[in-house]
Scaffold this active site. Structure first.
Site, PDB file in Angstrom:
ATOM      1  N   LYS A  34      16.724   6.390  -7.175  1.00 42.30           N
ATOM      2  CA  LYS A  34      15.759   7.095  -6.325  1.00 42.30           C
ATOM      3  C   LYS A  34      14.839   6.082  -5.642  1.00 42.30           C
ATOM      4  O   LYS A  34      14.824   4.911  -5.987  1.00 42.30           O
ATOM      5  CB  LYS A  34      14.954   8.108  -7.141  1.00 42.30           C
ATOM      6  CG  LYS A  34      14.029   7.555  -8.198  1.00 42.30           C
ATOM      7  CD  LYS A  34      13.417   8.701  -9.003  1.00 42.30           C
ATOM      8  CE  LYS A  34      12.502   8.216 -10.104  1.00 42.30           C
ATOM      9  NZ  LYS A  34      11.198   7.757  -9.613  1.00 42.30           N
ATOM     10  N   ARG A 134       3.547  16.925 -15.145  1.00 45.07           N
ATOM     11  CA  ARG A 134       4.048  16.826 -13.775  1.00 45.07           C
ATOM     12  C   ARG A 134       5.056  17.963 -13.617  1.00 45.07           C
ATOM     13  O   ARG A 134       4.676  19.110 -13.495  1.00 45.07           O
ATOM     14  CB  ARG A 134       4.738  15.469 -13.531  1.00 45.07           C
ATOM     15  CG  ARG A 134       3.839  14.252 -13.625  1.00 45.07           C
ATOM     16  CD  ARG A 134       4.523  13.000 -13.097  1.00 45.07           C
ATOM     17  NE  ARG A 134       5.912  12.867 -13.570  1.00 45.07           N
ATOM     18  CZ  ARG A 134       6.667  11.794 -13.364  1.00 45.07           C
ATOM     19  NH1 ARG A 134       6.192  10.767 -12.677  1.00 45.07           N
ATOM     20  NH2 ARG A 134       7.903  11.723 -13.817  1.00 45.07           N
ATOM     21  N   TYR A 279      -7.936 -15.029   8.550  1.00 43.04           N
ATOM     22  CA  TYR A 279      -9.050 -14.122   8.777  1.00 43.04           C
ATOM     23  C   TYR A 279     -10.208 -14.404   7.821  1.00 43.04           C
ATOM     24  O   TYR A 279     -10.009 -14.679   6.634  1.00 43.04           O
ATOM     25  CB  TYR A 279      -8.599 -12.672   8.593  1.00 43.04           C
ATOM     26  CG  TYR A 279      -7.779 -12.131   9.741  1.00 43.04           C
ATOM     27  CD1 TYR A 279      -8.357 -11.927  10.988  1.00 43.04           C
ATOM     28  CD2 TYR A 279      -6.433 -11.815   9.570  1.00 43.04           C
ATOM     29  CE1 TYR A 279      -7.611 -11.423  12.044  1.00 43.04           C
ATOM     30  CE2 TYR A 279      -5.683 -11.306  10.618  1.00 43.04           C
ATOM     31  CZ  TYR A 279      -6.272 -11.113  11.855  1.00 43.04           C
ATOM     32  OH  TYR A 279      -5.535 -10.616  12.893  1.00 43.04           O
ATOM     33  N   MET A 330      -0.977  -9.287   8.722  1.00 40.21           N
ATOM     34  CA  MET A 330      -0.086  -8.133   8.800  1.00 40.21           C
ATOM     35  C   MET A 330       1.386  -8.538   8.794  1.00 40.21           C
ATOM     36  O   MET A 330       2.195  -7.945   8.081  1.00 40.21           O
ATOM     37  CB  MET A 330      -0.400  -7.316  10.047  1.00 40.21           C
ATOM     38  CG  MET A 330       0.360  -6.002  10.133  1.00 40.21           C
ATOM     39  SD  MET A 330      -0.096  -5.025  11.575  1.00 40.21           S
ATOM     40  CE  MET A 330      -1.766  -4.541  11.144  1.00 40.21           C
TER      41      MET A 330
END
Length: 381
Positions: A34, A134, A279, A330
């Protein structure tokens, strides 16, 4: 490709076999793929695991199950949809030949209606809530309503009874003892209802690694005339959570990471003492340095917490550590290659010398989250 993931099919198959041996020859292994194979690409992993001997695969939802079924064809491999069943999924579950996990009478009714319309009997696995809060029916009245609906059904049969442990990596956990007690009660309920499941399953990778839970579920399965199953995921990809408490790891020493994540080096430059990098100008060179620019950043899954001064992460270049310099951007990261001789063309972001556990430590999370968060093309090696 600026950054990419290489998957070792050989290691994946070896890890499956190691997991099967540690669980016990009488235990059925459901290989969990999964979340796109825990970030490894389910379409690549499913055929490898099937060839290695996996008769069951576990996916997130019907959409993922349909893709895996298409990749494998209509062979004998069973696919279980493990998460978040919606009533509207029932017709697609049947048409794609995948097996759902159910825990309400409404789930059974939806499967009944779809099965009748398709003219095809279907099997389900019933989940019991024993402490995760759950999915799952509570033992007692809630479970009774599910079982009663199954007894009435002409089209839906109960193939398995399952639960999920919240602390399987903790040896001797009180929560596990409570779950076992409740699951034993659920087994008694299902027997009293006149249903006889083929499989009972309670464990995951950590249960196999820790050992005692698997011993318990093997005994319960034998008593119920069923076969024990375990839903193993993380070990297939080469990792196990550390066992807490007094217990020897039965599986962790025998599995190896399957995934290697690499990135291109876009450029190398010399910087003088006093130069700021990244940064916020959080890094200032104390000496003349040689730095490399990598084509990966937090948008690709290389976590910002690996930044220098936060997690003090590193990558591997030419077999040596290259520490992260400044903040991870990023799509770009700068690393120190002052002590690495020669031309550097690519870096290993995760692989030999820098593991998912290392990344998890920098990010204060778990290896699961790191592996599932990596972007980029997957290549089977």
């Amino acid at each position: 490709m600026k950054n990419w993931v290489e998957i070792s099919g050989t290691r994946l198959a070896e890890n499956f076999r190691a997991t099967r041996t540690a669980a016990g020859s009488e235990v059925e292994i459901l290989a969990v793929i999964k979340a796109d194979g825990y970030g490894h690409d389910a379409m690549l992993c499913a055929p490898v695991l099937t060839k290695a001997g996996a008769r069951w695969l576990g996916v997130t939802d019907v959409e993922e199950g349909a893709k895996v079924r298409a990749a494998l064809g209509e062979g004998g491999t069973r696919i279980m949809v493990m998460s978040g069943l919606e009533l509207a999924d029932a017709p697609a579950l049947i048409s794609h030949g995948v097996t759902p996990v159910v825990w309400t009478a409404e789930h059974v009714s939806a499967m009944e209606k779809a099965a009748r319309a398709a003219g095809q009997r279907v099997s389900v696995h019933v989940e019991v809530d024993t402490g995760m809060t759950r999915q799952g029916a509570a033992v007692g009245g809630a479970l009774r309503s599910v079982l009663e609906r199954l007894v009435e059904s002409r089209w839906v049969s109960c193939e398995g009874l399952m639960t999920h442990l919240c602390c399987s990596e903790v040896a001797g956990a009180k929560t596990t003892a409570v779950s076992q007690k409740l699951f034993a009660e659920a087994l008694a309920q299902i027997a009293a209802a006149g249903l006889k499941p083929d499989f009972v399953h309670i464990g995951n990778t950590s249960a196999v690694d820790e050992g005692s839970t698997m011993q318990w579920v093997r005994h319960q399965a034998k008593t119920a005339g069923a076969r024990a199953m375990v839903r193993a995921g993380l070990s297939l990809y080469g990792y196990c959570l550390p066992i807490e408490g007094v217990a020897d790891a039965r599986l962790q020493p025998k599995v190896k990471p399957v995934l290697t994540w690499k990135a291109c080096v876009l450029g190398v430059r010399e910087v003088e003492a006093g130069t700021t990098v990244g940064y916020g100008a959080t890094f200032v060179a104390r000496r003349r340095m040689r730095v490399a620019l990598l084509a990966a950043g937090y948008a690709d899954g290389f976590r910002r917490e690996a930044s220098s001064g936060i997690g003090d992460g590193w990558v591997m270049i030419a077999g040596q550590r290259a520490p992260v310099v400044g903040r991870v951007s990023m799509n770009l990261t700068v690393v120190d290659v002052s002590d690495i001789d020669g031309v550097v063309e690519e870096a290993v972001l995760l692989g030999e010398g820098v593991s998912a556990e290392d990344h998890a430590r920098w990010a204060k999370t778990i290896p699961y989250e790191i592996l599932c968060g990596i972007r980029g093309a997957r290549l089977l090696r």
